[in-house]
Design an enzyme around this catalytic site. Structure first.
Site, mmCIF file in Angstrom:
data_model
loop_
_atom_site.group_PDB
_atom_site.id
_atom_site.type_symbol
_atom_site.label_atom_id
_atom_site.label_comp_id
_atom_site.label_asym_id
_atom_site.label_seq_id
_atom_site.Cartn_x
_atom_site.Cartn_y
_atom_site.Cartn_z
ATOM 1 C CD GLN A 1 0.516 -10.989 0.289
ATOM 2 O OE1 GLN A 1 -0.008 -10.913 -0.819
ATOM 3 N NE2 GLN A 1 1.333 -10.064 0.746
ATOM 4 C CG HIS B 1 1.448 -8.297 -16.941
ATOM 5 N ND1 HIS B 1 1.115 -7.221 -17.710
ATOM 6 C CD2 HIS B 1 2.311 -7.841 -16.013
ATOM 7 C CE1 HIS B 1 1.757 -6.150 -17.263
ATOM 8 N NE2 HIS B 1 2.488 -6.507 -16.232
ATOM 9 C CG ASP C 1 -0.584 -5.876 -20.512
ATOM 10 O OD1 ASP C 1 0.433 -5.175 -20.485
ATOM 11 O OD2 ASP C 1 -0.812 -6.779 -19.676
ATOM 12 C CB ALA D 1 -0.934 -0.019 1.213
HETATM 13 P P1 NDP Z 1 4.965 -0.387 -7.434
HETATM 14 O O1 NDP Z 1 3.836 0.017 -6.569
HETATM 15 O O2 NDP Z 1 5.404 0.512 -8.523
HETATM 16 O O3 NDP Z 1 4.681 -1.826 -8.086
HETATM 17 C C1 NDP Z 1 4.186 -2.895 -7.334
HETATM 18 C C2 NDP Z 1 4.151 -4.140 -8.175
HETATM 19 O O4 NDP Z 1 3.268 -3.976 -9.265
HETATM 20 C C3 NDP Z 1 5.498 -4.540 -8.781
HETATM 21 O O5 NDP Z 1 5.628 -5.947 -8.619
HETATM 22 C C4 NDP Z 1 5.328 -4.184 -10.215
HETATM 23 O O6 NDP Z 1 6.066 -5.059 -11.042
HETATM 24 C C5 NDP Z 1 3.882 -4.475 -10.409
HETATM 25 N N1 NDP Z 1 3.291 -4.026 -11.661
HETATM 26 C C6 NDP Z 1 2.409 -4.765 -12.387
HETATM 27 N N2 NDP Z 1 2.049 -4.145 -13.481
HETATM 28 C C7 NDP Z 1 2.684 -2.990 -13.487
HETATM 29 C C8 NDP Z 1 2.733 -1.930 -14.393
HETATM 30 N N3 NDP Z 1 2.062 -1.969 -15.510
HETATM 31 N N4 NDP Z 1 3.491 -0.865 -14.109
HETATM 32 C C9 NDP Z 1 4.217 -0.847 -12.973
HETATM 33 N N5 NDP Z 1 4.223 -1.832 -12.093
HETATM 34 C C10 NDP Z 1 3.485 -2.902 -12.338
HETATM 35 O O7 NDP Z 1 6.225 -0.755 -6.553
HETATM 36 P P2 NDP Z 1 6.876 0.029 -5.327
HETATM 37 O O8 NDP Z 1 8.230 -0.545 -5.208
HETATM 38 O O9 NDP Z 1 6.644 1.477 -5.398
HETATM 39 O O10 NDP Z 1 6.003 -0.494 -4.106
HETATM 40 C C11 NDP Z 1 5.914 -1.809 -3.722
HETATM 41 C C12 NDP Z 1 5.486 -1.814 -2.276
HETATM 42 O O11 NDP Z 1 5.177 -3.150 -1.955
HETATM 43 C C13 NDP Z 1 6.532 -1.328 -1.301
HETATM 44 O O12 NDP Z 1 5.926 -0.384 -0.454
HETATM 45 C C14 NDP Z 1 6.909 -2.593 -0.533
HETATM 46 O O13 NDP Z 1 7.190 -2.325 0.822
HETATM 47 C C15 NDP Z 1 5.642 -3.372 -0.651
HETATM 48 N N6 NDP Z 1 5.682 -4.807 -0.464
HETATM 49 C C16 NDP Z 1 4.713 -5.304 0.356
HETATM 50 C C17 NDP Z 1 4.610 -6.613 0.606
HETATM 51 C C18 NDP Z 1 3.539 -7.091 1.512
HETATM 52 O O14 NDP Z 1 2.549 -6.392 1.699
HETATM 53 N N7 NDP Z 1 3.662 -8.252 2.091
HETATM 54 C C19 NDP Z 1 5.566 -7.575 0.034
HETATM 55 C C20 NDP Z 1 6.526 -6.974 -0.859
HETATM 56 C C21 NDP Z 1 6.569 -5.628 -1.087
HETATM 57 P P3 NDP Z 1 7.486 -4.639 -11.682
HETATM 58 O O15 NDP Z 1 8.439 -4.559 -10.509
HETATM 59 O O16 NDP Z 1 7.765 -5.775 -12.602
HETATM 60 O O17 NDP Z 1 7.280 -3.331 -12.351
#
Ligand code: NDP
Length: 328
Positions: free
Chosen positions: A112, A187, A159, A12
């Site tokens: 999860q 994807h 997409d 989030a």
């Molecule tokens: P983002 O919010 O930018 O992205 C999150 C995920 O969405 C990534 O895996 C990303 O993949 C994916 N994604 C899918 N489609 C798209 C798209 N079209 N464009 C961009 N992203 C896409 O990542 P942040 O790093 O900003 O944030 C991730 C958060 O998740 C962090 O706050 C972290 O702490 C948290 N997190 C929470 C977990 C939990 O709740 N247990 C576990 C792991 C992380 P891609 O990297 O391939 O772009």
């Protein structure tokens, strides 16, 4: 009075989360009459940032937002959940092998899935956004045996929307003229955006384009590599458009696709179109009464067949890899 819908968002405090939460709270997920209760799941080191986002959500005084809880405990986050948006995932780091990436994501999506199995509401719907989304959905599903398997889906709506926008630009028509576009497969860069059944103002899109070279050499790669092009231009990956697509996916699943149109969702295959049963692959779907159904009976030409098969083969490889790692 109807009970508010529990919506859980993982990751989030991330970029997509920031673009997503305010629109959920303002009614763009479930419509203008549905109250939502937000549950934000984060890893411990990002809980504080999620709290900051929650403060901003409070400061919007959204009439539809009935509550916000923030936690690093999946069990709490998914207790009673109706809509689960699994956004947080482990991005591929430099030098990381695919096996490492899948394993790291197994560590996220297995617990999860278990938490969803233990506590989710009977009508739970799950959308996986975090990449590799299709295979992460498969992992979560494998650990939620009591949840009907069709409730686990992954996002190809971005997409789909990108393909509509590219086609509309090519033909100089408004996006509202384009119907029945399909994304098939994974994807990933192997996804296949299919124009052969799409319509432009009621006319077949492939005929309207009438340019197979554009289709093969421009349209398909532009859609498949759009994410990289955005990183190149913006210096950060797409976030608002990804969040928008997640809203579209759930909104249509719950409220239905418009008459005379369909959308694309990655869903567990029932064997349709030669996609092995159980793979979470993108299909053309129609949604009605809160359920989706694969559009049947489309003729798949040779051009499409080869591309669908290639993307589905990649999904089968990913499934075999996570099976080999004991994650499913
Ligand atoms: P983002 O919010 O930018 O992205 C999150 C995920 O969405 C990534 O895996 C990303 O993949 C994916 N994604 C899918 N489609 C798209 C798209 N079209 N464009 C961009 N992203 C896409 O990542 P942040 O790093 O900003 O944030 C991730 C958060 O998740 C962090 O706050 C972290 O702490 C948290 N997190 C929470 C977990 C939990 O709740 N247990 C576990 C792991 C992380 P891609 O990297 O391939 O772009």
């Amino acid at each position: 009075q109807v009970a508010p819908v529990n919506v859980t968002v993982t990751g989030a405090a991330g970029q997509i989360g920031y673009a997503l939460l305010f629109r959920i709270a303002s009614g763009h997920l479930l419509g203008p009459d549905t109250q939502v209760n937000l549950r934000l799941l984060e890893i411990p080191q990002a809980v504080k940032a999620a709290e900051g986002t929650a403060m901003e959500l409070d400061d919007c005084a959204f009439p539809l937002l009935s509550g916000i809880e923030i936690t690093d405990d999946a069990k709490k986050a998914f207790d009673g959940v109706n809509v689960a948006l699994l956004v947080g995932a482990r991005p591929r780091a430099k030098g990381m092998e695919r096996g490492d990436l899948l394993e790291a994501n197994g560590g996220i999506f297995k617990p999860q899935g278990e938490a969803i199995n233990a506590g989710a509401a009977d009508d739970v719907r799950v959308l996986v956004v975090g990449n590799p989304a299709n295979t992460n959905a498969l992992i979560a599903q494998a650990h939620a045996p009591d949840v009907p398997r069709e409730r686990f889906t992954a996002m190809t709506r971005l997409d789909h929307n990108r393909a509509i926008s590219q086609l509309a630009a090519k033909l100089s028509v408004p996006v509202t003229e384009i119907k029945k576009l399909t994304i098939w497969g994974n994807h990933s860069a192997t996804q296949y955006p299919d124009l052969f059944h799409a319509e432009v103002g009621g006319r077949n899109a492939a005929e309207a384009v009438n340019d197979e070279a554009w289709l093969a050499d421009t349209f398909i790669p532009t859609v498949a590599k759009r994410g990289a092009a955005i990183i190149e231009a913006r210096g950060a990956s797409s976030a608002a458009s990804a969040a928008n697509a997640a809203l579209n996916h759930i909104h249509d699943w719950v409220n239905g696709t418009p008459e005379g149109d369909w959308t694309s969702m990655a869903i567990p295959s029932d064997g349709s179109y030669g996609v092995p049963e159980g793979l979470i692959s993108s299909f053309p779907v129609v949604c009605k009464d809160g359920e989706y159904e694969i559009v049947q009976g489309l003729e798949i030409n040779e051009f499409s067949r080869a591309r669908i098969d290639a993307s589905v083969a990649e999904l089968a490889e990913e499934r075999d890899a996570v099976k080999g790692l004991g994650l499913i």
